[in-house]
Design a protein around this motif. Structure first.
Motif, PDB file in Angstrom:
ATOM      1  N   VAL A 126      10.886  15.421  10.654  1.00 50.97           N
ATOM      2  CA  VAL A 126      11.599  15.249   9.457  1.00 50.97           C
ATOM      3  C   VAL A 126      12.122  13.909   9.232  1.00 50.97           C
ATOM      4  N   ILE A 127      11.678  13.092   8.075  1.00 55.33           N
ATOM      5  CA  ILE A 127      12.135  11.596   7.824  1.00 55.33           C
ATOM      6  C   ILE A 127      13.021  11.547   6.712  1.00 55.33           C
ATOM      7  N   ASN A 128      13.713  10.164   6.725  1.00 58.87           N
ATOM      8  CA  ASN A 128      14.756   9.979   5.391  1.00 58.87           C
ATOM      9  C   ASN A 128      13.608   8.774   5.219  1.00 58.87           C
ATOM     10  N   LYS A 129      13.297   8.120   4.176  1.00 51.88           N
ATOM     11  CA  LYS A 129      12.361   7.958   3.451  1.00 51.88           C
ATOM     12  C   LYS A 129      13.025   6.523   2.452  1.00 51.88           C
ATOM     13  N   PRO A 130      13.107   5.340   3.187  1.00 47.76           N
ATOM     14  CA  PRO A 130      13.718   4.559   2.578  1.00 47.76           C
ATOM     15  C   PRO A 130      12.849   4.137   0.933  1.00 47.76           C
ATOM     16  N   VAL A 131      13.948   3.461  -0.103  1.00 43.06           N
ATOM     17  CA  VAL A 131      13.805   2.806  -1.366  1.00 43.06           C
ATOM     18  C   VAL A 131      12.532   2.390  -0.849  1.00 43.06           C
ATOM     19  N   GLY A 132      11.674   1.746  -1.112  1.00 41.31           N
ATOM     20  CA  GLY A 132      10.923   0.820  -1.429  1.00 41.31           C
ATOM     21  C   GLY A 132       9.210   0.741  -0.672  1.00 41.31           C
ATOM     22  N   MET A 133       9.873   1.895   0.111  1.00 40.30           N
ATOM     23  CA  MET A 133       8.456   2.572   1.173  1.00 40.30           C
ATOM     24  C   MET A 133       7.527   3.743   0.576  1.00 40.30           C
ATOM     25  N   VAL A 134       6.362   2.839   0.522  1.00 45.53           N
ATOM     26  CA  VAL A 134       4.873   3.566   0.147  1.00 45.53           C
ATOM     27  C   VAL A 134       4.808   5.023   0.801  1.00 45.53           C
ATOM     28  N   VAL A 135       4.843   6.330   0.481  1.00 44.80           N
ATOM     29  CA  VAL A 135       4.313   7.034   1.429  1.00 44.80           C
ATOM     30  C   VAL A 135       2.655   6.757   2.301  1.00 44.80           C
ATOM     31  N   HIS A 136       1.695   6.478   0.688  1.00 37.23           N
ATOM     32  CA  HIS A 136      -0.148   6.773   1.151  1.00 37.23           C
ATOM     33  C   HIS A 136      -0.403   5.656   1.050  1.00 37.23           C
ATOM     34  N   GLY A 175      15.151   9.470   0.613  1.00 36.66           N
ATOM     35  CA  GLY A 175      14.911  10.820   0.829  1.00 36.66           C
ATOM     36  C   GLY A 175      14.398  11.664   1.957  1.00 36.66           C
ATOM     37  N   LEU A 176      14.512  12.738   1.705  1.00 37.05           N
ATOM     38  CA  LEU A 176      13.475  13.301   3.176  1.00 37.05           C
ATOM     39  C   LEU A 176      12.102  14.239   2.406  1.00 37.05           C
ATOM     40  N   LEU A 177      10.954  13.667   3.392  1.00 36.45           N
ATOM     41  CA  LEU A 177      10.192  14.845   3.546  1.00 36.45           C
ATOM     42  C   LEU A 177       9.598  14.944   5.307  1.00 36.45           C
ATOM     43  N   VAL A 178       9.531  15.997   4.642  1.00 38.04           N
ATOM     44  CA  VAL A 178       8.604  16.526   6.602  1.00 38.04           C
ATOM     45  C   VAL A 178       7.042  16.223   6.748  1.00 38.04           C
ATOM     46  N   VAL A 179       6.482  16.039   7.543  1.00 38.05           N
ATOM     47  CA  VAL A 179       5.397  15.350   8.057  1.00 38.05           C
ATOM     48  C   VAL A 179       4.512  16.335   9.740  1.00 38.05           C
ATOM     49  N   ALA A 180       3.670  16.263   9.343  1.00 40.54           N
ATOM     50  CA  ALA A 180       2.992  17.656  10.313  1.00 40.54           C
ATOM     51  C   ALA A 180       2.497  16.771  12.005  1.00 40.54           C
ATOM     52  N   LYS A 181       2.886  17.201  13.168  1.00 35.70           N
ATOM     53  CA  LYS A 181       2.514  16.335  13.942  1.00 35.70           C
ATOM     54  C   LYS A 181       0.697  17.344  15.091  1.00 35.70           C
ATOM     55  N   THR A 182       0.727  18.402  14.728  1.00 33.91           N
ATOM     56  CA  THR A 182      -0.698  18.908  14.554  1.00 33.91           C
ATOM     57  C   THR A 182      -1.192  19.802  12.938  1.00 33.91           C
ATOM     58  N   LEU A 183      -3.293  20.064  13.739  1.00 28.71           N
ATOM     59  CA  LEU A 183      -3.211  20.530  12.068  1.00 28.71           C
ATOM     60  C   LEU A 183      -3.373  21.940  11.891  1.00 28.71           C
TER      61      LEU A 183
END
Length: 350
Positions: A126-136, A175-183
């Motif tokens: 779970v990441i708190n993404k900063p302003v200005g960072m593109v996700v993909h 703000g917050l988004l979740v990322v998976a580490k396994t399929l």
């Protein structure tokens, strides 16, 4: 300090902007890691008569149909333990077994970019993404993205579709988004998103003095002329946003919004549509509106706030392995907090 805590409360249903939806995910069993994948899926009568390559593409939609056909031919994807041809017609209740060594799923390169990690274990980040960072990565943004940072932080994410992403937030939304580490975790989180069982709340600052909360239920689709924009139009995808007024100022309002659906730019489009555009939004509120008689500090703050005042503050989900309800919170970014402080001092309500 960012908080992460478990909760047993039943969160209101919310939907992310899905990258994909996995049907029938409850039937999956797996001991998968990011590198080697071992999955089983039990078919039912709904698949009778369908080609096995079509069924496999529906069951494991993270992978292309062509890749699944090749795995069928190579014996990595078995039906009742047997190798079958891609045109095999299902008879009902077969068991599919997928056992394969995953190859890299992305051409993006790892970059040593710091991440504000709220929570991490063997299954999720779970990441708190900063302003200005593109996700993909995309056109004009091949480096410096969250995916590049994830590939450096956890190299095995290269073997996952989109490096484990299951949803995204805009470049200039924090703000917050979740990322998976396994399929397996990616399947489970995508299923939760599709079921609207993920809780996602945003804080925002809008122009105008809102009186009360409510619900915006208006369909959203791509703007027919300006392709950068989304807009409310008949025939668009269903979009529902619930909101509450949290703090009133003379000419602005701090609002908290909960998504029931997750369309592109949904909050920005919906609030502009009802006449309360977000402060700083360069697409849907391109002109800065400074109140008459505003102080120099308020004037400078509004003109200097060059991104939508939007922050993903709460994220609730069920852990894909343990089944535990989890709730995460992320404090406002510095610029958002500074904007609120100035409004409290320079635009306080009567």
């Amino acid at each position: 300090m960012t908080q992460a805590q478990s909760t047993n409360t039943n969160s209101a249903e919310t939907d992310f902007n899905l990258l994909e939806e996995i049907d029938e995910a409850d039937n999956h069993t797996s001991d998968a890691t990011a590198t080697r994948l071992s999955l089983q899926f039990q078919l039912d009568e709904s698949y009778i008569g369908q080609r096995i390559d079509q069924v496999a593409a529906n069951v494991w939609s993270d992978f292309s149909r062509e890749k699944l056909k090749q795995w069928l031919k190579d014996g990595h994807l078995l039906v009742n333990g047997n190798i079958v041809k891609p045109k095999y017609k299902c008879e009902g209740y077969e068991q599919l077994t997928l056992d394969v060594e995953l190859e890299a799923q992305t051409t993006s390169q790892p970059e040593n970019i710091p991440l504000n990690i709220v929570y991490e274990d063997d299954d999720i980040i779970v990441i708190n993404k900063p302003v200005g960072m593109v996700v993909h990565p995309g056109a004009g943004n091949s480096t410096g993205t969250l995916v590049n940072a994830l590939l450096y932080h956890y190299p095995k994410s290269a073997e996952l579709s989109r490096a484990g992403l299951v949803h995204r937030i805009d470049k200039d939304t924090s703000g917050l988004l979740v990322v998976a580490k396994t399929l397996e975790a990616q399947f489970a989180l995508s299923k939760q998103l599709a079921d609207k069982s993920v809780y996602r709340v945003y804080d925002l600052i809008v122009y105008g003095s809102m009186i009360a909360g409510g619900t915006i239920d208006e369909p959203i689709k791509r703007h027919p002329v300006d392709r950068v924009k989304m807009t409310v139009l008949p025939g668009g995808k269903d979009a529902v946003t619930h909101y509450n007024v949290k703090e009133r100022f003379q000419h602005f309002t701090r609002v908290q919004a909960r998504l029931e659906t997750g369309r592109t730019h949904q909050i920005r489009v919906h609030f502009a549509y009802i006449g309360y555009g977000l402060v700083g939004d360069p697409v849907y509120m391109p002109r800065v509106r400074v109140p008459a008689g505003a102080s120099e500090l308020l004037n400078d703050t509004l003109r200097g706030f060059r991104r939508q005042a939007l922050h993903a503050v709460q994220l609730g989900l069920v852990h894909p392995r343990t089944g535990k309800d989890m709730m995460f919170e992320a404090p406002w970014s510095e610029d958002f907090a500074a904007l609120v402080d100035v409004l409290r001092s320079e635009n306080k309500a009567y």
